[in-house]
Design a protein around this motif. Structure first.
Motif, PDB file in Angstrom:
ATOM      1  N   PRO A 167       9.637   3.684  -8.802  1.00 27.79           N
ATOM      2  CA  PRO A 167      10.513   4.338 -10.106  1.00 27.79           C
ATOM      3  C   PRO A 167      11.818   3.964 -10.040  1.00 27.79           C
ATOM      4  O   PRO A 167      12.320   3.815 -11.173  1.00 27.79           O
ATOM      5  N   GLU A 168      12.628   3.885  -8.809  1.00 28.76           N
ATOM      6  CA  GLU A 168      13.976   3.415  -9.122  1.00 28.76           C
ATOM      7  C   GLU A 168      14.480   2.260  -9.407  1.00 28.76           C
ATOM      8  O   GLU A 168      15.354   1.772  -9.715  1.00 28.76           O
ATOM      9  N   TYR A 169      13.438   1.328  -9.753  1.00 26.85           N
ATOM     10  CA  TYR A 169      13.635  -0.120 -10.011  1.00 26.85           C
ATOM     11  C   TYR A 169      12.989  -0.275 -11.697  1.00 26.85           C
ATOM     12  O   TYR A 169      13.130  -1.315 -12.056  1.00 26.85           O
ATOM     13  N   ARG A 170      12.198   0.620 -12.204  1.00 25.19           N
ATOM     14  CA  ARG A 170      11.778   0.533 -13.542  1.00 25.19           C
ATOM     15  C   ARG A 170      12.891   0.353 -14.615  1.00 25.19           C
ATOM     16  O   ARG A 170      14.039   0.545 -14.269  1.00 25.19           O
ATOM     17  N   ARG A 171      12.603  -0.111 -15.677  1.00 25.89           N
ATOM     18  CA  ARG A 171      13.321  -0.446 -16.824  1.00 25.89           C
ATOM     19  C   ARG A 171      14.062  -1.569 -16.703  1.00 25.89           C
ATOM     20  O   ARG A 171      15.246  -1.608 -17.091  1.00 25.89           O
ATOM     21  N   ARG A 172      13.937  -2.360 -15.541  1.00 25.02           N
ATOM     22  CA  ARG A 172      14.773  -3.733 -15.272  1.00 25.02           C
ATOM     23  C   ARG A 172      13.741  -4.931 -15.707  1.00 25.02           C
ATOM     24  O   ARG A 172      14.234  -5.933 -15.192  1.00 25.02           O
ATOM     25  N   GLY A 216      -2.979 -17.027  -4.873  1.00 21.92           N
ATOM     26  CA  GLY A 216      -1.788 -17.224  -5.591  1.00 21.92           C
ATOM     27  C   GLY A 216      -1.639 -16.408  -6.709  1.00 21.92           C
ATOM     28  O   GLY A 216      -0.858 -16.447  -7.762  1.00 21.92           O
ATOM     29  N   MET A 217      -2.889 -15.491  -7.171  1.00 18.74           N
ATOM     30  CA  MET A 217      -2.726 -15.026  -8.620  1.00 18.74           C
ATOM     31  C   MET A 217      -2.086 -13.582  -8.369  1.00 18.74           C
ATOM     32  O   MET A 217      -1.062 -13.252  -9.358  1.00 18.74           O
ATOM     33  N   SER A 218      -2.191 -12.746  -7.209  1.00 19.02           N
ATOM     34  CA  SER A 218      -1.396 -11.767  -7.236  1.00 19.02           C
ATOM     35  C   SER A 218      -0.027 -11.840  -6.788  1.00 19.02           C
ATOM     36  O   SER A 218       0.144 -12.780  -5.979  1.00 19.02           O
ATOM     37  N   GLN A 219       1.154 -11.085  -7.362  1.00 19.63           N
ATOM     38  CA  GLN A 219       2.458 -11.512  -7.136  1.00 19.63           C
ATOM     39  C   GLN A 219       3.273 -10.014  -6.550  1.00 19.63           C
ATOM     40  O   GLN A 219       2.675  -8.973  -6.658  1.00 19.63           O
ATOM     41  N   VAL A 220       4.259 -10.305  -5.892  1.00 19.34           N
ATOM     42  CA  VAL A 220       5.334  -9.214  -5.352  1.00 19.34           C
ATOM     43  C   VAL A 220       6.650  -9.515  -6.079  1.00 19.34           C
ATOM     44  O   VAL A 220       6.973 -10.657  -6.087  1.00 19.34           O
ATOM     45  N   ALA A 221       7.208  -8.416  -6.281  1.00 20.31           N
ATOM     46  CA  ALA A 221       8.857  -8.593  -6.630  1.00 20.31           C
ATOM     47  C   ALA A 221       9.467  -8.192  -5.720  1.00 20.31           C
ATOM     48  O   ALA A 221       9.380  -7.010  -5.017  1.00 20.31           O
ATOM     49  N   VAL A 222      10.535  -8.938  -5.055  1.00 16.77           N
ATOM     50  CA  VAL A 222      11.245  -8.688  -3.869  1.00 16.77           C
ATOM     51  C   VAL A 222      12.839  -8.614  -4.361  1.00 16.77           C
ATOM     52  O   VAL A 222      13.222  -9.438  -4.929  1.00 16.77           O
ATOM     53  N   ILE A 232       9.900  -5.174  -1.125  1.00 15.63           N
ATOM     54  CA  ILE A 232       9.123  -5.265  -2.398  1.00 15.63           C
ATOM     55  C   ILE A 232       9.237  -3.986  -3.268  1.00 15.63           C
ATOM     56  O   ILE A 232       9.092  -2.701  -2.667  1.00 15.63           O
ATOM     57  N   VAL A 233       9.658  -4.311  -4.417  1.00 19.69           N
ATOM     58  CA  VAL A 233       9.713  -3.342  -5.477  1.00 19.69           C
ATOM     59  C   VAL A 233       8.721  -3.190  -6.582  1.00 19.69           C
ATOM     60  O   VAL A 233       8.927  -2.191  -7.348  1.00 19.69           O
ATOM     61  N   GLY A 234       8.059  -4.233  -6.539  1.00 16.25           N
ATOM     62  CA  GLY A 234       6.930  -4.512  -7.626  1.00 16.25           C
ATOM     63  C   GLY A 234       5.795  -5.200  -7.202  1.00 16.25           C
ATOM     64  O   GLY A 234       5.836  -5.960  -6.164  1.00 16.25           O
ATOM     65  N   THR A 235       4.616  -5.202  -7.886  1.00 13.96           N
ATOM     66  CA  THR A 235       3.371  -5.818  -7.544  1.00 13.96           C
ATOM     67  C   THR A 235       2.461  -5.594  -8.535  1.00 13.96           C
ATOM     68  O   THR A 235       2.475  -4.899  -9.443  1.00 13.96           O
ATOM     69  N   VAL A 236       1.587  -7.109  -8.556  1.00 17.15           N
ATOM     70  CA  VAL A 236       0.634  -6.881  -9.541  1.00 17.15           C
ATOM     71  C   VAL A 236      -0.662  -7.625  -8.910  1.00 17.15           C
ATOM     72  O   VAL A 236      -0.387  -8.552  -8.147  1.00 17.15           O
ATOM     73  N   LEU A 237      -1.738  -6.863  -8.832  1.00 10.84           N
ATOM     74  CA  LEU A 237      -2.946  -7.523  -8.250  1.00 10.84           C
ATOM     75  C   LEU A 237      -3.655  -7.906  -9.328  1.00 10.84           C
ATOM     76  O   LEU A 237      -4.080  -7.437 -10.194  1.00 10.84           O
ATOM     77  N   PHE A 290       0.894  -1.305  -0.041  1.00  8.00           N
ATOM     78  CA  PHE A 290       0.221  -0.067  -0.160  1.00  8.00           C
ATOM     79  C   PHE A 290       0.812   1.286   0.095  1.00  8.00           C
ATOM     80  O   PHE A 290       0.536   2.230  -0.692  1.00  8.00           O
ATOM     81  N   ALA A 291       1.664   1.116   0.836  1.00  2.43           N
ATOM     82  CA  ALA A 291       2.808   2.378   0.848  1.00  2.43           C
ATOM     83  C   ALA A 291       3.541   2.585  -0.677  1.00  2.43           C
ATOM     84  O   ALA A 291       3.516   3.558  -1.058  1.00  2.43           O
ATOM     85  N   MET A 292       3.854   1.340  -1.547  1.00  2.00           N
ATOM     86  CA  MET A 292       4.098   1.671  -2.686  1.00  2.00           C
ATOM     87  C   MET A 292       3.152   2.107  -3.373  1.00  2.00           C
ATOM     88  O   MET A 292       3.177   3.069  -4.487  1.00  2.00           O
ATOM     89  N   TRP A 293       1.832   1.732  -3.451  1.00  2.00           N
ATOM     90  CA  TRP A 293       0.777   2.306  -4.486  1.00  2.00           C
ATOM     91  C   TRP A 293       0.674   3.580  -4.115  1.00  2.00           C
ATOM     92  O   TRP A 293       0.309   4.621  -4.831  1.00  2.00           O
ATOM     93  N   GLN A 294       0.800   4.103  -2.805  1.00  2.33           N
ATOM     94  CA  GLN A 294       0.762   5.679  -2.563  1.00  2.33           C
ATOM     95  C   GLN A 294       1.835   6.383  -3.421  1.00  2.33           C
ATOM     96  O   GLN A 294       1.523   7.581  -3.934  1.00  2.33           O
ATOM     97  N   ILE A 295       2.921   5.808  -3.803  1.00  2.00           N
ATOM     98  CA  ILE A 295       3.726   6.449  -4.790  1.00  2.00           C
ATOM     99  C   ILE A 295       3.617   6.378  -6.109  1.00  2.00           C
ATOM    100  O   ILE A 295       3.793   6.959  -7.064  1.00  2.00           O
ATOM    101  N   THR A 296       3.018   5.048  -6.599  1.00  2.00           N
ATOM    102  CA  THR A 296       3.147   4.689  -7.967  1.00  2.00           C
ATOM    103  C   THR A 296       1.573   4.693  -8.570  1.00  2.00           C
ATOM    104  O   THR A 296       1.558   4.988  -9.685  1.00  2.00           O
ATOM    105  N   THR A 297       0.595   4.620  -7.730  1.00  3.83           N
ATOM    106  CA  THR A 297      -0.709   4.527  -8.234  1.00  3.83           C
ATOM    107  C   THR A 297      -1.762   5.173  -7.420  1.00  3.83           C
ATOM    108  O   THR A 297      -2.988   4.717  -7.524  1.00  3.83           O
TER     109      THR A 297
END
Length: 142
Positions: free
Chosen positions: A77-82, A44-50, A55-60, A15-22
């Motif tokens: 933002p600092e982990y994009r383009r990877r 098991g459908m939603s994922q996080v990237a660690v 946690i640097v990414g997520t998909v619900l 949720f803290a990440m969503w506050q920054i990104t979405t």
């Protein structure tokens, strides 16, 4: 990087990440109790990237039995383009397909050019033949 299923224990960090990104897309449906229900319904459908324990990414992601849906796909933002977003989207679609769902939708704001480009490049096709209408149940309004 580790990609793993999202659990409700990840909620505060996500949720803290969503506050920054979405942030503009957040609503009452993103409160802890609602996300917990969504995760249980779509186990098991939603994922996080660690990376390094963070946690640097997520998909619900989930489905309604007919169509798959991706919500709140986000990468810090600092982990994009990877290719983190690409890998999260692939995993979400793979999980949805494993449940026998052959089509997945994503909602993307009209002014989100970065998101539109990402989804087009991924292979999603923009539809011009439908409009989205929303209805808020009066009993859920405050």
């Amino acid at each position: 990087m580790i990609i793993r299923p999202m659990t409700i224990d990840d909620y505060d960090e996500v949720f803290a990440m969503w506050q920054i990104t979405t942030k503009r897309a957040l609503s009452k449906a993103d409160e802890r109790s609602q996300i917990e229900r969504y995760l249980r319904r779509n186990e098991g459908m939603s994922q996080v990237a660690v990376i390094d324990g963070k946690i640097v990414g997520t998909v619900l992601a989930g489905h309604d039995g007919r169509r798959g849906f991706i919500h709140h796909m986000a990468v810090m933002p600092e982990y994009r383009r990877r290719h983190i977003g690409h890998r999260l989207a692939e995993k979400a679609i793979e999980n949805i397909a494993a449940d026998g769902i052959d089509k997945t939708h994503i909602f993307c704001y009209q002014n989100n050019e970065t998101g539109q480009k990402f989804w087009r490049d991924f292979g999603f096709v923009k539809r011009d033949d439908v409009f989205v209408y929303s209805y808020e149940n009066a009993s859920r309004k405050e």
